[in-house]
Motif scaffolding. Structure first.
Motif, PDB file in Angstrom:
ATOM      1  N   GLY A 152     -32.039 -26.057  27.848  1.00 24.12           N
ATOM      2  CA  GLY A 152     -30.846 -25.324  28.358  1.00 24.12           C
ATOM      3  C   GLY A 152     -30.938 -24.575  29.505  1.00 24.12           C
ATOM      4  N   PRO A 153     -30.081 -24.154  30.422  1.00 22.84           N
ATOM      5  CA  PRO A 153     -30.264 -23.388  31.521  1.00 22.84           C
ATOM      6  C   PRO A 153     -30.225 -21.960  30.855  1.00 22.84           C
ATOM      7  N   GLU A 154     -31.016 -21.016  31.708  1.00 24.43           N
ATOM      8  CA  GLU A 154     -30.900 -19.507  31.283  1.00 24.43           C
ATOM      9  C   GLU A 154     -29.471 -19.387  31.567  1.00 24.43           C
ATOM     10  N   VAL A 155     -28.838 -19.374  32.435  1.00 22.56           N
ATOM     11  CA  VAL A 155     -27.444 -19.392  32.602  1.00 22.56           C
ATOM     12  C   VAL A 155     -26.848 -20.814  33.091  1.00 22.56           C
ATOM     13  N   CYS A 156     -25.913 -21.241  32.309  1.00 20.65           N
ATOM     14  CA  CYS A 156     -25.158 -22.408  32.996  1.00 20.65           C
ATOM     15  C   CYS A 156     -24.288 -21.746  34.007  1.00 20.65           C
ATOM     16  N   ALA A 157     -24.447 -22.656  35.066  1.00 24.85           N
ATOM     17  CA  ALA A 157     -24.034 -22.300  36.639  1.00 24.85           C
ATOM     18  C   ALA A 157     -22.481 -22.571  36.643  1.00 24.85           C
ATOM     19  N   GLY A 158     -21.751 -21.870  35.794  1.00 23.41           N
ATOM     20  CA  GLY A 158     -20.242 -22.080  35.630  1.00 23.41           C
ATOM     21  C   GLY A 158     -19.963 -23.220  34.894  1.00 23.41           C
ATOM     22  N   GLY A 159     -18.886 -23.134  33.789  1.00 16.10           N
ATOM     23  CA  GLY A 159     -18.601 -24.339  33.159  1.00 16.10           C
ATOM     24  C   GLY A 159     -17.086 -24.544  33.101  1.00 16.10           C
ATOM     25  N   PHE A 160     -16.384 -23.638  32.451  1.00 17.28           N
ATOM     26  CA  PHE A 160     -14.961 -23.587  32.072  1.00 17.28           C
ATOM     27  C   PHE A 160     -14.641 -24.954  31.423  1.00 17.28           C
ATOM     28  N   GLY A 161     -15.517 -25.577  30.761  1.00 15.64           N
ATOM     29  CA  GLY A 161     -15.028 -26.597  29.934  1.00 15.64           C
ATOM     30  C   GLY A 161     -15.743 -28.094  30.702  1.00 15.64           C
ATOM     31  N   GLY A 162     -15.741 -27.872  32.049  1.00 18.30           N
ATOM     32  CA  GLY A 162     -16.414 -29.152  32.661  1.00 18.30           C
ATOM     33  C   GLY A 162     -17.793 -29.422  32.616  1.00 18.30           C
ATOM     34  N   LYS A 163     -18.617 -28.535  31.954  1.00 14.04           N
ATOM     35  CA  LYS A 163     -20.057 -28.674  31.596  1.00 14.04           C
ATOM     36  C   LYS A 163     -20.121 -29.065  30.210  1.00 14.04           C
ATOM     37  N   ASN A 164     -19.218 -29.488  29.188  1.00 14.54           N
ATOM     38  CA  ASN A 164     -19.243 -29.598  27.946  1.00 14.54           C
ATOM     39  C   ASN A 164     -20.045 -30.994  27.690  1.00 14.54           C
ATOM     40  N   ALA A 165     -19.577 -32.061  28.575  1.00 13.79           N
ATOM     41  CA  ALA A 165     -20.127 -33.381  28.318  1.00 13.79           C
ATOM     42  C   ALA A 165     -21.683 -33.765  28.725  1.00 13.79           C
ATOM     43  N   GLY A 166     -21.821 -32.847  29.875  1.00 16.40           N
ATOM     44  CA  GLY A 166     -23.335 -32.900  30.343  1.00 16.40           C
ATOM     45  C   GLY A 166     -23.775 -34.514  30.777  1.00 16.40           C
ATOM     46  N   LEU A 167     -22.627 -35.370  31.463  1.00 14.09           N
ATOM     47  CA  LEU A 167     -23.037 -36.467  31.586  1.00 14.09           C
ATOM     48  C   LEU A 167     -24.135 -36.719  32.716  1.00 14.09           C
ATOM     49  N   ALA A 168     -24.224 -35.740  33.723  1.00 15.97           N
ATOM     50  CA  ALA A 168     -25.444 -36.037  34.651  1.00 15.97           C
ATOM     51  C   ALA A 168     -26.680 -36.351  33.789  1.00 15.97           C
ATOM     52  N   GLY A 169     -26.886 -35.705  32.744  1.00 17.85           N
ATOM     53  CA  GLY A 169     -28.137 -35.745  31.915  1.00 17.85           C
ATOM     54  C   GLY A 169     -28.286 -37.135  31.498  1.00 17.85           C
ATOM     55  N   VAL A 170     -27.098 -37.864  31.168  1.00 21.33           N
ATOM     56  CA  VAL A 170     -27.232 -39.200  30.732  1.00 21.33           C
ATOM     57  C   VAL A 170     -27.818 -39.993  31.869  1.00 21.33           C
ATOM     58  N   TYR A 171     -27.174 -39.918  33.040  1.00 25.16           N
ATOM     59  CA  TYR A 171     -27.673 -40.780  34.036  1.00 25.16           C
ATOM     60  C   TYR A 171     -29.197 -40.469  34.588  1.00 25.16           C
ATOM     61  N   ALA A 172     -29.499 -39.284  34.445  1.00 21.90           N
ATOM     62  CA  ALA A 172     -30.816 -38.806  34.927  1.00 21.90           C
ATOM     63  C   ALA A 172     -31.614 -39.375  33.830  1.00 21.90           C
ATOM     64  N   ALA A 173     -31.509 -39.360  32.631  1.00 24.02           N
ATOM     65  CA  ALA A 173     -32.344 -39.658  31.356  1.00 24.02           C
ATOM     66  C   ALA A 173     -32.420 -41.189  31.566  1.00 24.02           C
ATOM     67  N   MET A 174     -31.655 -42.210  31.955  1.00 25.15           N
ATOM     68  CA  MET A 174     -31.714 -43.311  31.923  1.00 25.15           C
ATOM     69  C   MET A 174     -32.557 -43.758  33.298  1.00 25.15           C
ATOM     70  N   LEU A 175     -32.353 -43.059  34.437  1.00 20.88           N
ATOM     71  CA  LEU A 175     -32.999 -43.447  35.573  1.00 20.88           C
ATOM     72  C   LEU A 175     -34.591 -42.896  35.280  1.00 20.88           C
ATOM     73  N   ALA A 176     -34.900 -41.788  34.590  1.00 17.59           N
ATOM     74  CA  ALA A 176     -36.036 -41.535  34.263  1.00 17.59           C
ATOM     75  C   ALA A 176     -36.922 -42.438  33.470  1.00 17.59           C
ATOM     76  N   ILE A 177     -36.185 -43.006  32.554  1.00 16.15           N
ATOM     77  CA  ILE A 177     -36.800 -43.891  31.563  1.00 16.15           C
ATOM     78  C   ILE A 177     -37.081 -45.240  32.539  1.00 16.15           C
ATOM     79  N   ILE A 178     -36.096 -45.796  33.171  1.00 16.58           N
ATOM     80  CA  ILE A 178     -36.318 -47.011  34.072  1.00 16.58           C
ATOM     81  C   ILE A 178     -37.468 -46.863  35.042  1.00 16.58           C
ATOM     82  N   THR A 179     -37.584 -45.786  35.735  1.00 19.44           N
ATOM     83  CA  THR A 179     -38.422 -45.475  37.002  1.00 19.44           C
ATOM     84  C   THR A 179     -39.714 -44.856  36.465  1.00 19.44           C
ATOM     85  N   GLN A 180     -39.809 -43.995  35.127  1.00 11.84           N
ATOM     86  CA  GLN A 180     -40.738 -43.475  34.625  1.00 11.84           C
ATOM     87  C   GLN A 180     -41.393 -42.561  35.540  1.00 11.84           C
ATOM     88  N   ARG A 181     -40.111 -41.894  36.479  1.00 10.09           N
ATOM     89  CA  ARG A 181     -40.424 -40.834  37.118  1.00 10.09           C
ATOM     90  C   ARG A 181     -39.466 -39.727  37.095  1.00 10.09           C
TER      91      ARG A 181
END
Ligand SMILES: Cc1cc2nc3c(=O)[nH]c(=O)nc-3n(C[C@H](O)[C@H](O)[C@H](O)COP(=O)(O)OP(=O)(O)OC[C@H]3O[C@@H](n4cnc5c(N)ncnc54)[C@H](O)[C@@H]3O)c2cc1C
Ligand code: SF4
Ligand code: FES
Ligand code: FES
Lengths: 798, 217, 296
Positions: A258-287
């Motif tokens: 987790g971040p030390e401080v989530c940079a503003g959420g208001f509900g919009g950062k509850n799903a964290g979907l950027a992490g899904v895409y990042a994780a998928m690309l990391a596995i595919i590219t191994q980078r």
């Protein structure tokens, strides 16, 4: 001079004593924000600043259309761009799945249902290559008919049937939720009313709009696990399991930071979907890969849904409220959280005031509007908006003072509301009176130079936090040097959690706050403590921490009693030492009372103690809710964890020639015991004064066939510093009431009586502005925001 | 309404709208609008060739640096990625939020709109340059003390914008502060404590009056 | 978050050199001044982006404010901040200082130049994103009349309904200001009120504005601007009036794709004949009220 009122907390000393209260040493104190120095030097550990060597840039290609068939996707040109490492579509098995509610594609394959739906993904060495590749992906669409109106979409014969097979709730093809409430003899009570008021409102989608957009970094580790840094508000309930599930790894193999401080959420950062895409690309590219949404994605990927409300309220001549009828429609391209919103809207309607009968129907349907997610208040601002305007109109019709009308009808502590729930921690009257007092202190309305006119408005608000995900655990690690480490998964999203966690622990253990440290959040060792949503973090996390402190003290006192040859009850602790009550000369350091490891001489060098609340059933109490009527059955059953209440007043100026609206004075408050008054005031200023103000005056959401036109801050308009009153005209009030939950069986106190507030603060703000505008121009406007064109139209000048 | 407009209204947009930028190339000639007129004379050859990147010199927080920059890089990205100064945040990349504001030659500018190659020879001050020897500047200190920020993501931009103002005008009025910060967006705070902290840091205002009947300081 | 599109950079040292490069690339090169508008385009890529950017800020003598023989001369690369802070402009050409101050927020004013402000691309929300292939970009249709048009034009629409976004153009037009324009073919003068034509400006691809001249200080002047938010935002409607030896001229901003400037009577008559779209009828009454106020 602006006023900052904080009511007396010493009156709760006895009740607080139960939790290890050490005399308001840190409770209720303005302790400096622990994140402050990092923030003002730009060194705070926002996920945005995570930087790994060799990190790729991940980007999504998104649909410009709100509803279309995907005819073809040609990625060949994009793949040839130097620096492009990977280009993927839903044809790739990694991206073929569905997210969250099972109705939202990771990447769309055959059809897009909303503007901004993702259709392809790129990983590239540089931002430049990534953006060039996104542009070079050629997607051919065939447009399909679009429906963005949630009411039209809910019709039994809608113009567009979105999904196949359609959910077809109660014969409405697009409708997937209907939440009803039936209470009292509605027809009779409405018919018996002396006065009735009817109002309808439309509240457009409104993005969370945080300057820091969704972002995440993921890296593939050689051992078959991945590490993810994601800018999120919670970890355990949504992002962690979603990421693990989507990439097909067990949760232990996803090391989530987790971040030390989530940079503003208001509900919009509850799903964290950027992490899904990042994780998928990391596995595919191994980078290592970073996915950072751009400004447009930041405004388009989620928002609160469009709400359409119809409300009718009735009252007797003396102002006693009789019946409330409310119908609401919301919609979005995917299910996400829409059902929960309708439930919370129902709860909000039944709160604050005493009704003899209530009839409520809420419908959620598939539309091609912007995708949705939880949004500050989770329906309380949208619900209070229409009701609080109706209350003002009712007061006008009855010739009553709007405050008097409200005071006459506020629910009492311990009374049952229209859901048959026992109502606890009711601070509405106190807050309303205080805010009115501030408003009166502004003096008579100033006369403005022609063509400006001045108006003032007032409104109450409520926010009812539902429990649900209550599996809270916190660990405290006691070190031999007196330092206590706080190990939780709780996310400070600017709310000050990192600071109040330390306040709770320091107060409960009676130690200097400097001796507490909050440990960085990492699922490798962080338990599920609390979620920074639904204003529940203070309640849940605070409870778990105080419970851990209480458990620790028990162990320490038992061990120390043996050393000091007294009974544990005769001991007290201060500043990391244990002593016989009133005899400081007997003091021994905690470390001597740490338990020993079996078979080893002497105390261990550290001690870790856990605490928490568990068992969601306990909180619900015995009983259940009747889904047909939303009535709580059983003596103590409650759907709400705790109640919170607010009030706001604004003075506005309206230019009758240009339609411009400016806010000149503000007073707002809420009902709670503040752990840190500065934090609570920050919520009032940030959530009530301005975020609600933005929804009311400037954040218009223009779309053309579901294609959103406001895709950056000049087109979708967050208020700036020039839109808030000057510092002398901002008054805040914190009116303390003891926070408690769980019906009556068992009644559970909030930690040191402190309940949450960060969302409810937004509830009274838009209706108070609407009431002020009505006062200024003499016309009732109900559809927000009140932009110049809307105001001039109301004045007959357009 | 003119004739042309009526005509235009009749055309179905569905036929023509394109999902890709590539589709726009069809209209490229017209894209430059009516100003796209025939060029009158054969071009005299310019002295140099346009370039894709070059070495630039910058003075960043007092330290002179020379580095190669791609013409496509913004100053914001160059500070963050090439110089490792990640305190400068970005909220829009279009000059609309002020998060990335840094001081260039004494004036606050959005570094996301400055092409790094165009900043050759300039003096740049960033958030990293404010605290000297680990000690916060008075402005930073007031902002911590009075809780100017919440999530803090907007803070570097606000602070640099405020600093540029204070460098020029040590005791600005509240109106001047508001005006200077009007290009900075914050979603968390309501701006109230940001303005208040600046007034306090410049010795112009005590912390706001606190009515308290109890034990709260 | 968004990369600048590929291009090549050129530092011009003289106006002639800059014009030559512009000429060589025949419309595919653009002048780079403050870049606050150009870089936005290069990132959003709402139209095919230029291949070459010609930086003119290093050309000596292009920046600065002077008063000669009763006329005010502002160099093309003078920033809006310089205009706001200039004491001569503040005292004698106040409507111009006001327009600059009510224009973009201070950090943009620190970069944005007077010529760039006049030449910036329209802010129509269909135009500014690549998703809509509209008439102004070479497409077959204007989306505004049948779509969303709250901020659009109410008069002189022809084929495009976007309004001139420049705040500075409004008082400059009211004060009868002219532009000195230099190209490979020589130098000419263009009145600010004639700068804008149906889909752009009268500037040729190789032409550069070198300075703006206000021929005389008005004896009476005013500038008003209405917008959604108090601190930022382009004008919904703006108006300027200036009285000089040539009489009183009123100019309107936010109402048309070209400058609307003329005598108070002519402007009032033009407003009476306005052709608002479905959502922007309000601008008619705002414009009327503003003309009354700036000429009061
Ligand atoms: C957040 C924000 C808010 C804004 N609000 C307003 C507002 O309220 N009112 C307002 O008026 N403006 C506003 N603007 C626009 C701003 O004023 C312009 O972007 C700025 O003035 C452009 O100047 P520049 O020097 O940066 O131009 P550049 O971006 O460098 O150039 C813009 C255009 O002008 C051309 N150009 C520049 N100089 C010359 C020259 N000498 N000769 C020929 N062509 C030239 C360029 O080729 C380019 O096409 C706003 C901008 C932003 C980002
Ligand atoms: S108003 Fe002009 S710029 Fe906007 S859509 Fe129409 S043609 Fe394009
Ligand atoms: S990131 Fe530069 S102004 Fe927003
Ligand atoms: S503190 Fe979060 S955006 Fe300003």
């Amino acid at each position: 001079m602006g006023k900052r009122f904080v009511g007396d907390l010493t009156q709760f000393a006895d009740k607080m004593a139960k939790y290890g209260y050490s005399g308001l040493r840190y409770m209720g104190q303005r302790v400096d924000d622990v994140n402050g120095p990092g923030i003002v030097t730009g060194t705070a550990d926002w996920t945005f600043n995570v930087n790994l060597p060799g990190m790729l840039v991940g980007k999504l290609k998104r649909s410009p259309y709100a509803h279309a068939k995907i005819v073809s996707i040609d990625t060949s040109k994009a793949e040839k761009i130097p620096g492009v490492v990977f280009v993927g579509t839903a044809k790739h098995p990694m991206f073929a799945g569905k997210l969250i509610f099972g109705d939202e594609p990771v990447l769309c394959d055959k059809e897009v249902w909303s503007n901004n739906d993702p259709v392809a993904i790129v990983a590239a060495e540089t931002l430049e290559a990534a953006d060039d590749a996104i542009d070079a992906i050629d997607v051919k669409y065939e447009e399909l008919p679009v429906e963005t109106d949630p009411e039209a979409a809910a019709s039994p014969s809608p113009s567009v049937v979105q999904k196949s097979p359609p959910p077809n709730k109660e014969g409405r093809p697009n409708c997937f939720y209907h939440i009803p409430l039936r209470y009292g003899d509605f027809d009779k009570e409405m018919a018996d009313s002396d006065v009735t008021v009817e109002l309808a409102s439309v509240q457009p989608p409104d993005p969370h709009g945080t300057p820091c957009t969704m972002n995440a970094v993921a890296v593939w580790n050689g051992d078959g696990s991945i590490s993810v840094w994601d800018d999120v508000q919670n970890i355990h309930p949504v992002p962690w399991p979603v990421i693990a599930g989507m990439v097909g790894l067990p949760q232990e193999k996803v090391h989530f930071h987790g971040p030390e401080v989530c940079a503003g959420g208001f509900g919009g950062k509850n799903a964290g979907l950027a992490g899904v895409y990042a994780a998928m690309l990391a596995i595919i590219t191994q980078r290592p890969v970073r996915v950072l949404y751009d400004r447009t994605e930041g405004l388009l990927h989620v928002s609160r849904p469009c709400w359409k409300w119809k409300v009718k309220i009735g009252a007797k001549k003396d102002g006693t409220l009789t019946a409330l009828e409310a119908t609401t429609y919301i919609g979005g391209p995917y299910g996400r959280f829409l059902g929960g919103l309708l439930e919370r809207a129902r709860n909000g309607l039944t709160g604050t005031y005493r009704w003899k009968a209530v009839k409520y129907d809420g419908y959620a349907s598939y539309t091609n509007a912007q995708n949705t997610l939880s949004y500050r208040g989770y329906s309380s601002p949208e619900t209070c908006y229409t009701v609080e305007m109706a209350m003002d109109e009712l007061a006008k019709k009855l010739g009553m003072d709007p405050l008097e009308l409200r005071l006459k009808n506020f629910l009492n502590e311990g009374e049952r509301n229209a859901m048959n729930e026992i109502f606890r921690s009711m601070g509405s009257p106190g807050v309303a009176k205080k805010i009115r007092e501030f408003m009166d202190a502004w003096g008579p309305k100033p006369s403005a130079p022609d063509p400006w006119v001045v108006g003032r408005g007032f409104a109450s608000g409520n926010k009812y936090t539902q429990g649900g995900m209550v599996t809270n655990t916190a660990h405290l690690k006691f070190k031999a040097n007196g330092v206590v480490e706080i190990i939780t998964d709780s996310m400070d999203i600017g709310t000050g959690l990192n600071t109040i966690w330390r306040q709770f622990v320091a107060e409960a253990l009676n130690i200097p706050i400097e001796n507490t440290v909050k440990i960085a959040v990492n699922t490798d060792y962080s338990p599920h403590t609390s979620n920074s949503f639904s204003s529940m973090a203070t309640f849940h996390g605070g409870y778990a921490l105080i419970n851990a402190a209480t458990n620790a003290k028990k162990i320490l006192f038992e061990n120390a009693a043996k050393i000091l040859n007294v009974k544990p009850e005769e001991l007290e602790t201060k500043d990391g030492k244990i002593m016989v009550k009133g005899k400081p000369e007997t003091a021994i350091p905690w470390s001597q009372a740490f338990p020993s490891i079996p078979g080893q001489p002497g105390p261990a060098s550290e001690m870790t103690v856990s605490g928490g609340i568990y068992s969601p059933d306990d909180y619900l109490g015995p009983g259940k809710m009747d889904p047909a009527t939303s009535q709580c059955l059983g003596p103590y059953f409650r759907s709400v964890l705790f109640h919170s209440h607010q009030a706001a007043a604004y003075e506005v100026m309206v230019n009758k020639e240009t339609g411009e609206l400016r806010v000149t004075k503000f007073a707002g408050g809420c009902d709670l015991i503040p752990v840190n008054p500065t934090n609570v005031e920050g919520q009032i200023e940030g959530g009530m004064l301005i975020m609600g103000l933005g929804t009311a005056i400037s954040e218009a959401r223009y779309e053309d066939k579901g294609m959103y036109l406001g895709k950056s801050y000049l087109e979708w308009k967050i208020p700036t510093v020039m839109d808030v009153p000057k510092t002398d005209y901002v008054d805040t009030a914190i009116v303390p009431v003891w926070g408690e939950a769980h019906g009556d069986n068992p009644r559970i106190d909030a930690p040191f009586g402190a309940k949450g507030t960060a969302e409810g603060v937004q509830a009274p703000s838009a209706p108070a502005i609407a009431n002020a505008v009505a006062d200024a121009i003499g016309v009732r406007l109900t559809n927000i925001p009140f932009t110049p064109d809307v105001i001039l139209k109301a004045l007959g000048k357009a | 309404m003119s004739e042309e407009k009526k005509e235009v209204k009749g055309v179905s947009r569905r036929t023509f709208i394109s999902g890709t930028v590539a589709g726009l190339v069809v209209g490229a000639a017209a894209a430059y609008g009516a100003t796209q007129l025939a060029v009158p004379k054969p071009p005299p050859a310019p002295a140099k060739e346009p370039i894709k990147g070059k070495y630039i010199s910058l003075t960043v927080n007092g330290k002179p640096t020379t580095l190669w920059v791609d013409a496509r890089w913004t100053l914001a990205n160059t500070l963050r990625n090439q110089l490792g100064l990640r305190g400068t945040t970005k909220g829009c990349d279009y000059g609309e939020c002020g998060c990335c504001n840094v001081i260039v030659d004494g004036r606050a500018v959005p570094s996301c709109m400055v092409l790094a190659i165009d900043a050759d020879g300039k003096t740049v001050e960033t958030i990293e340059g404010l605290a000297k020897g680990g000690k916060l500047s008075p402005l930073q200190e007031a902002m911590v003390k009075h809780r100017a920020f919440q999530c803090g993501f907007c803070a570097p931009g606000f602070i640099m914008t405020a600093k540029a103002l204070l460098d020029k005008k040590p005791r600005p009025t509240e109106d001047e502060i508001r005006e200077a910060l009007s290009g900075n967006i914050c979603r968390c705070t309501g701006y109230h404590r940001i303005v208040e902290s600046i007034l306090i840091a410049t010795g112009q205002k005590p912390p706001l009056e606190r009515i308290s009947s109890g034990a709260i300081p | 978050m968004k990369a600048v599109a590929a291009y090549k950079y050129y530092d011009a040292e003289t106006v002639e050199e800059a014009c030559a490069v512009l000429n060589q690339y025949a419309g595919k090169a653009k002048v780079l001044a403050g870049g606050t508008d150009l870089v936005d385009w290069m990132k959003r890529r709402f139209m095919p982006t230029p291949e070459v950017l010609v930086n003119i800020k290093k050309i000596p003598g292009l920046s600065g404010i002077t008063e000669e023989g009763g006329a005010l001369k502002i160099g093309a690369t003078t920033t809006l901040t310089d205009i706001v802070e200039n004491s001569t402009i503040q005292s004698k050409y106040k409507s111009l200082a006001d327009a600059a101050a009510k224009g973009p927020p201070p950090p943009i004013r620190n970069m944005g130049t007077v010529a760039g402000n006049l030449c910036q691309y329209v802010r129509c929300w269909y135009y500014r994103w690549p998703d809509w292939y509209c008439y102004r970009k070479g497409g077959p249709i204007c989306f505004a009349p049948g779509g969303r048009n709250v901020p659009h034009a109410i008069m002189e629409q022809k084929v495009c309904n976007a309004v001139v976004p420049s705040d500075l153009a409004v008082p400059l037009a009211a004060m009868n200001a002219t532009l000195t324009v230099q190209g490979t073919g020589g130098t000419r003068e263009v009145a600010v009120k004639d700068l804008y034509v149906v889909l752009g400006t009268v500037l040729k691809p190789d032409e550069i504005i070198t300075s703006v001249t206000v021929p005389e200080a008005p004896t009476k002047q005013a500038f008003l601007k209405s917008r959604v938010r108090a601190g930022v935002d382009f004008a919904l409607v703006s108006a300027a009036a200036a009285t000089t030896s040539k009489g009183t001229t009123v100019a309107l901003g936010g109402v048309a794709p070209i400058m609307v400037a003329g005598t108070p009577d002519a402007i009032n008559a033009a407003i009476d004949k306005a052709t608002p779209l479905s959502e922007n009828r309000y601008k008619v009454s705002v414009a009327k009220a503003m003309v009354r106020r700036v000429t009061a």
